[in-house]
Design a protein around this motif. Structure first.
Motif, short mmCIF file in Angstrom:
data_model
loop_
_atom_site.label_atom_id
_atom_site.label_comp_id
_atom_site.label_asym_id
_atom_site.label_seq_id
_atom_site.Cartn_x
_atom_site.Cartn_y
_atom_site.Cartn_z
N GLY A 62 -25.99 2.49 25.44
CA GLY A 62 -26.52 1.69 26.56
C GLY A 62 -27.82 2.30 27.05
O GLY A 62 -28.53 2.97 26.30
N ALA A 112 -29.72 4.96 28.83
CA ALA A 112 -29.43 6.36 29.20
C ALA A 112 -29.82 6.64 30.65
O ALA A 112 -29.09 7.33 31.37
CB ALA A 112 -30.17 7.30 28.25
N ILE A 138 -30.47 0.61 21.18
CA ILE A 138 -29.95 1.20 19.95
C ILE A 138 -28.50 0.75 19.75
O ILE A 138 -27.70 0.77 20.69
CB ILE A 138 -30.04 2.74 19.99
CG1 ILE A 138 -31.52 3.17 20.10
CG2 ILE A 138 -29.39 3.36 18.76
CD1 ILE A 138 -31.74 4.68 20.24
N1 URA Z 1 -33.39 3.36 25.92
C1 URA Z 1 -32.11 3.53 26.27
O1 URA Z 1 -31.81 4.10 27.30
N2 URA Z 1 -31.15 3.03 25.44
C2 URA Z 1 -31.44 2.42 24.29
O2 URA Z 1 -30.53 2.00 23.57
C3 URA Z 1 -32.80 2.25 23.95
C4 URA Z 1 -33.75 2.73 24.78
#
Ligand code: URA
Length: 209
Positions: free
Chosen positions: A199, A201, A194
């Protein structure tokens, strides 16, 4: 996007901005995700049914209302969804918890399931599916399908950041599901991250990179 709700609150904006910062470490990242989840839960549980009960105060008998939290189920999508679990559980402590492990195939970006353990979902259960990042929406669509297969009917998706692509995919396949998010970002990049996002997660929660 009429089933999509952004929970707008200065505290959420503040906390999310710190989470987005690449220099924020895992301890603070986890704490902030937990705090934002509490605020999202407050909003996402607004339409829960209550049950009237008799209460005796030190002064007199009266009526009260309680939430039947035994009829609530929470399904975090592993692994990043775990970062939101405690936040929901601290407000609905008697909820059942089911787990779904899904990872994205790096080439096809399609969800691959590696673990599933669900409680019984009754018709009257309210089910909250948790994943901080609603990116392509494929994992979430898979999770919704699995929850429905196990009898789940009333489903609310809770995420931290949504991409328009993910919201569209979830909504186009499920017009009976509500989505609550702290923010709607611009779009996905070519690796399905995204933008601007925060980043990965899972990596940021568990320091795996
Ligand atoms: N999963 C994530 O952790 N971050 C993203 O930006 C997209 C999917």
């Amino acid at each position: 996007m009429n089933h999509f709700h952004i929970v707008k609150h200065p505290l959420i904006k503040h906390k999310l901005s710190i989470m987005r910062n690449k220099d924020t470490g895992p301890k603070e990242f986890r704490e902030l995700l937990n705090e934002i989840t509490l605020l999202l839960t407050y909003e996402a549980t607004r339409n829960l049914q209550t049950l009237e009960i008799d209460v005796e105060t030190p002064i007199e008998k009266t009526k009260g209302e309680v939430v039947e939290d035994k009829k609530i189920a929470i399904v975090p999508i592993l692994r990043a969804g775990l970062g939101m679990l405690d936040g929901v559980l601290s407000l609905v402590p008697n909820a059942s918890v089911g787990f779904l492990g899904v990872f994205r195939d790096p080439d096809t970006l399609k969800p691959i399931e590696y673990y599933e353990k669900f409680p019984e979902f009754g018709d009257d259960h309210q089910i909250f599916i948790l994943d901080p990042m609603l990116a392509t929406g494929h994992s979430m669509v898979h999770a919704i399908k699995e929850v429905k297969k196990h009898g789940g009917k009333n489903i609310i998706v809770m995420c931290l950041i949504a991409a328009p692509e993910g919201v569209k995919v979830v909504e186009s396949e499920n017009d009976d599901v509500e989505i609550y998010a702290a923010a709607l970002d611009k779009k996905l990049n070519d690796k399905a991250y995204i933008i601007p996002g925060l980043g990965d997660a899972g990596d940021r929660l568990f320091r795996t990179k």
